[in-house]
Scaffold this motif. Structure first.
Motif, PDB file in Angstrom:
ATOM      1  N   ALA A 424     -17.932  -2.591 -10.325  1.00  0.00           N
ATOM      2  CA  ALA A 424     -17.893  -4.001 -10.753  1.00  0.00           C
ATOM      3  C   ALA A 424     -16.439  -4.031 -11.754  1.00  0.00           C
ATOM      4  CB  ALA A 424     -19.074  -4.485 -11.090  1.00  0.00           C
ATOM      5  N   GLN A 425     -16.199  -2.803 -12.216  1.00  0.00           N
ATOM      6  CA  GLN A 425     -15.408  -3.116 -13.422  1.00  0.00           C
ATOM      7  C   GLN A 425     -13.870  -1.533 -12.960  1.00  0.00           C
ATOM      8  OE1 GLN A 425     -17.020  -2.536 -17.028  1.00  0.00           O
ATOM      9  NE2 GLN A 425     -18.137  -3.831 -17.107  1.00  0.00           N
ATOM     10  N   MET A 426     -13.056  -2.736 -13.359  1.00  0.00           N
ATOM     11  CA  MET A 426     -11.559  -1.494 -13.107  1.00  0.00           C
ATOM     12  C   MET A 426     -10.749  -1.791 -14.533  1.00  0.00           C
ATOM     13  SD  MET A 426      -8.874  -1.402 -10.484  1.00  0.00           S
ATOM     14  CE  MET A 426      -8.300  -3.395 -10.356  1.00  0.00           C
ATOM     15  N   TRP A 427     -10.466  -0.442 -14.592  1.00  0.00           N
ATOM     16  CA  TRP A 427      -9.556  -0.782 -16.097  1.00  0.00           C
ATOM     17  C   TRP A 427      -8.388   0.015 -15.578  1.00  0.00           C
ATOM     18  CZ3 TRP A 427     -11.800  -1.600 -21.197  1.00  0.00           C
ATOM     19  CH2 TRP A 427     -13.532  -1.892 -20.766  1.00  0.00           C
ATOM     20  N   THR A 428      -7.425  -0.760 -16.235  1.00  0.00           N
ATOM     21  CA  THR A 428      -5.503   0.030 -15.899  1.00  0.00           C
ATOM     22  C   THR A 428      -5.752   0.168 -17.684  1.00  0.00           C
ATOM     23  OG1 THR A 428      -4.966  -2.280 -16.386  1.00  0.00           O
ATOM     24  CG2 THR A 428      -5.239  -0.927 -14.830  1.00  0.00           C
ATOM     25  N   ALA A 429      -3.991   1.207 -17.917  1.00  0.00           N
ATOM     26  CA  ALA A 429      -3.431   1.463 -18.867  1.00  0.00           C
ATOM     27  C   ALA A 429      -2.218   1.319 -18.242  1.00  0.00           C
ATOM     28  CB  ALA A 429      -3.806   2.742 -20.588  1.00  0.00           C
ATOM     29  N   ALA A 430      -1.059   1.149 -19.478  1.00  0.00           N
ATOM     30  CA  ALA A 430       0.224   0.876 -19.526  1.00  0.00           C
ATOM     31  C   ALA A 430       1.255   1.225 -19.889  1.00  0.00           C
ATOM     32  CB  ALA A 430       0.708  -0.549 -18.787  1.00  0.00           C
ATOM     33  N   ASP A 431       2.289   1.350 -19.799  1.00  0.00           N
ATOM     34  CA  ASP A 431       3.833   1.618 -20.910  1.00  0.00           C
ATOM     35  C   ASP A 431       4.014   0.855 -21.483  1.00  0.00           C
ATOM     36  OD1 ASP A 431       3.497   3.711 -18.981  1.00  0.00           O
ATOM     37  OD2 ASP A 431       5.824   3.827 -18.444  1.00  0.00           O
ATOM     38  N   ASP A 432       3.108  -0.841 -21.278  1.00  0.00           N
ATOM     39  CA  ASP A 432       3.234  -1.366 -23.012  1.00  0.00           C
ATOM     40  C   ASP A 432       2.150  -1.533 -23.776  1.00  0.00           C
ATOM     41  OD1 ASP A 432       0.917  -2.737 -21.703  1.00  0.00           O
ATOM     42  OD2 ASP A 432       1.452  -4.396 -20.691  1.00  0.00           O
ATOM     43  N   GLY A 433       1.208   0.213 -23.899  1.00  0.00           N
ATOM     44  CA  GLY A 433       0.678   0.339 -24.431  1.00  0.00           C
ATOM     45  C   GLY A 433      -0.805  -0.644 -24.632  1.00  0.00           C
ATOM     46  N   ILE A 434      -1.264  -1.375 -23.480  1.00  0.00           N
ATOM     47  CA  ILE A 434      -2.587  -3.165 -23.373  1.00  0.00           C
ATOM     48  C   ILE A 434      -3.122  -1.895 -22.418  1.00  0.00           C
ATOM     49  CG2 ILE A 434      -3.057  -4.765 -22.724  1.00  0.00           C
ATOM     50  CD1 ILE A 434      -0.031  -5.874 -24.253  1.00  0.00           C
ATOM     51  N   VAL A 435      -4.903  -1.654 -22.535  1.00  0.00           N
ATOM     52  CA  VAL A 435      -5.431  -1.624 -21.341  1.00  0.00           C
ATOM     53  C   VAL A 435      -5.951  -3.020 -21.127  1.00  0.00           C
ATOM     54  CG1 VAL A 435      -7.858  -0.452 -21.592  1.00  0.00           C
ATOM     55  CG2 VAL A 435      -6.029   0.874 -22.816  1.00  0.00           C
ATOM     56  N   ARG A 436      -6.218  -3.432 -20.144  1.00  0.00           N
ATOM     57  CA  ARG A 436      -7.036  -4.137 -19.164  1.00  0.00           C
ATOM     58  C   ARG A 436      -7.680  -4.125 -18.869  1.00  0.00           C
ATOM     59  NH1 ARG A 436      -1.322  -3.923 -19.709  1.00  0.00           N
ATOM     60  NH2 ARG A 436      -0.409  -6.511 -19.928  1.00  0.00           N
ATOM     61  N   ARG A 437      -8.936  -5.222 -18.719  1.00  0.00           N
ATOM     62  CA  ARG A 437     -10.366  -4.571 -17.909  1.00  0.00           C
ATOM     63  C   ARG A 437     -10.484  -5.563 -16.966  1.00  0.00           C
ATOM     64  NH1 ARG A 437     -15.536  -7.416 -18.427  1.00  0.00           N
ATOM     65  NH2 ARG A 437     -14.642  -7.579 -19.736  1.00  0.00           N
ATOM     66  N   TYR A 438     -10.312  -5.514 -15.975  1.00  0.00           N
ATOM     67  CA  TYR A 438     -10.927  -6.424 -14.165  1.00  0.00           C
ATOM     68  C   TYR A 438     -12.093  -6.459 -13.533  1.00  0.00           C
ATOM     69  CZ  TYR A 438      -5.712  -5.579 -14.884  1.00  0.00           C
ATOM     70  OH  TYR A 438      -4.433  -5.694 -14.644  1.00  0.00           O
ATOM     71  N   ASP A 439     -12.444  -7.451 -13.430  1.00  0.00           N
ATOM     72  CA  ASP A 439     -13.917  -7.932 -12.584  1.00  0.00           C
ATOM     73  C   ASP A 439     -13.766  -7.915 -10.951  1.00  0.00           C
ATOM     74  OD1 ASP A 439     -15.487  -7.895 -14.834  1.00  0.00           O
ATOM     75  OD2 ASP A 439     -14.682 -10.032 -14.948  1.00  0.00           O
ATOM     76  N   VAL A 440     -13.997  -6.862 -10.626  1.00  0.00           N
ATOM     77  CA  VAL A 440     -13.824  -6.585  -9.532  1.00  0.00           C
ATOM     78  C   VAL A 440     -14.552  -7.378  -8.510  1.00  0.00           C
ATOM     79  CG1 VAL A 440     -13.651  -4.627  -7.131  1.00  0.00           C
ATOM     80  CG2 VAL A 440     -13.101  -4.451  -9.498  1.00  0.00           C
ATOM     81  N   TRP A 441     -14.674  -8.003  -7.114  1.00  0.00           N
ATOM     82  CA  TRP A 441     -14.760  -8.607  -6.260  1.00  0.00           C
ATOM     83  C   TRP A 441     -14.314  -8.517  -4.775  1.00  0.00           C
ATOM     84  CZ3 TRP A 441     -12.010 -13.609  -4.339  1.00  0.00           C
ATOM     85  CH2 TRP A 441     -10.538 -13.837  -4.767  1.00  0.00           C
TER      86      TRP A 441
END
Length: 441
Positions: A424-441
């Protein structure tokens, strides 16, 4: 299955489009334009398309009758279309009739986690390793300087059955207290939480593998303590795996070795050599391990006595190498991504040929695959070096399509992805130093 990889289209949208919609809805601005672009799976000949793509400008404005409703007015050329698909204004799709791109989901961040130092827009620090604890309460990031940081997620704990009661959050940034340390002398290459969520396995380009205490996330400034450090690799450690509850861990390296470590005994118990640098590990279960090199994918039988003359039994299971692996236990699926952007999916019960394979990008070009993870047995999240991560959907008939475009960093590579809360959740990390959480549907 087709003879070659299936070409998949690309759809992109202004990363700040959700903020624009909110500003218009809240009356901060009367209207604002956003951009949407779609690129075909194969470069078409159409005079309206610039470089094979359709580029549209949409004006976000309130409906004249229903002032609680936001509409999107087309401005200029292009038929790229943005549509809302739910009543709570958080789910949208993008499509292009002219390019035969069907309605494709847009996953916008439910929350962005920033750090004043690592994600400073003027000098962002690339996240080189990333993981979210199984209980969902904290996450860890690793960096080029050997540093590791722990952050609380602000979410309620995940229950034993893998689900939680966390609802959707607004797309807002959060700067949280951290635990920071530098357990390694060079780039952190892998981070994995133990099942307890309070111990962290890390590896580095400094040839070391460490086990860190991760139980002090509430105490800002408390350094991460290395309970164990394993040395043996003669080149960068590339990937790690935790067997069972964590009494055994496995590491791979650019030295072409796979090493098995006894954690309580603090010693190496087995070493296996492969034909070239080992890029990635995927643990199917406590008995089976898959490794990816540039020459192929090997399967290891971990049940073999580790001190026998033969060592661990291994076989080249798949021809053609890869840079990253993803395994789904329920579906018995193995995904392989490589630096050319090719992604292949296999049923491990029959590895003679892939179920399906694909690339993204017109004209045969494709960005490198940086990481991938199964959301469920039909959907695979793929991170790419072009900063355009996506979710591919695999049909039972072997056909593949883009299920969702993942909106994230603006022109920064997305290199890490993980799935939590039962998909239900997906997380990413990128070269901009930010971690992002997504709600999957």
């Amino acid at each position: 299955m087709s003879a070659g990889p299936s070409p998949l289209p690309i759809s992109t949208i202004q990363p700040t489009f959700m903020s624009v919609i909110k500003d218009v809805t809240d009356g901060v601005v009367p209207w604002e334009d956003i951009w949407v672009s779609c690129y075909p799976s194969q470069s078409p000949s159409n005079s309206q398309r610039d470089g094979g793509g359709v580029h549209g400008k949409l004006r976000v404005v309130l409906d004249e009758v229903d002032r609680n409703l936001v509409i999107f007015q087309h401005r200029g050329d292009g038929d790229a279309k943005l549509e809302r698909v739910d009543l709570n204004k958080t789910r949208y799709t993008v499509s292009s009739r002219g390019l035969d791109i069907p309605s494709t989901k847009i996953f916008a961040p439910a929350r962005e986690y920033t750090d004043p130092y690592y994600s400073n827009p003027e000098s962002p620090h690339r996240v080189t390793a990333f993981d979210v604890a199984p209980d969902g309460q904290q996450y860890a990031t690793g960096f080029l300087d050997g540093g590791v940081a722990l952050y609380p997620t602000g979410l309620r704990p995940t229950m034993a059955n893998g689900t939680s009661t966390n609802g959707s959050s607004r797309n807002t940034q959060a700067t949280l207290s951290t635990v920071k340390s530098r357990p390694h002398k060079s780039t952190v290459t892998s981070l994995k939480f133990f099942p307890s969520s309070r111990v962290l396995l890390s590896s580095s380009a400094d040839f070391s593998v460490s086990i860190l205490s991760a139980s002090e996330v509430e105490s800002d400034g408390v350094p991460l303590t290395a309970a164990r450090t394993f040395m043996g690799h003669t080149r960068s450690v590339t990937s790690t795996a935790i067997v069972g509850v964590g009494k055994t861990v496995i590491s791979s390296g650019a030295d072409g070795t796979v090493r098995v470590w006894d954690v309580p005994g603090a010693k190496q118990v087995s070493i296996e050599w492969l034909d070239s640098a080992v890029n990635s590990l995927a643990l199917a279960d406590e008995r089976t391990l898959y490794t990816a090199t540039s020459g192929g994918v090997h399967r290891f039988d971990l049940r073999t006595p580790q001190q026998s003359e033969e060592g661990i039994v291994k076989e080249r299971a798949i021809q053609g190498g890869g840079s990253n692996l993803g395994y789904h236990s329920e579906g018995a699926l193995l995904a392989i991504g490589d630096s050319r952007g090719l992604v292949r999916a296999f049923d491990v019960r029959s590895l003679e040929r892939p179920i399906t394979q694909w690339k993204r990008g017109a004209g045969g070009s494709a960005a490198a695959t940086e990481d991938l993870v199964w959301i469920d047995k039909h959907r695979l999240a793929v991170c790419t070096s072009d900063g355009l991560p996506y979710v591919a959907s695999l049909g039972d008939d072997g056909n593949v399509k883009v299920d969702a475009e993942i909106v994230g960093p603006d022109c920064y590579a997305t290199r890490q992805v993980c799935s939590r809360d039962g998909g239900a959740q997906m997380w990413t990390a990128a070269d901009d130093g930010i971690v992002r959480r997504y709600d999957v549907w």
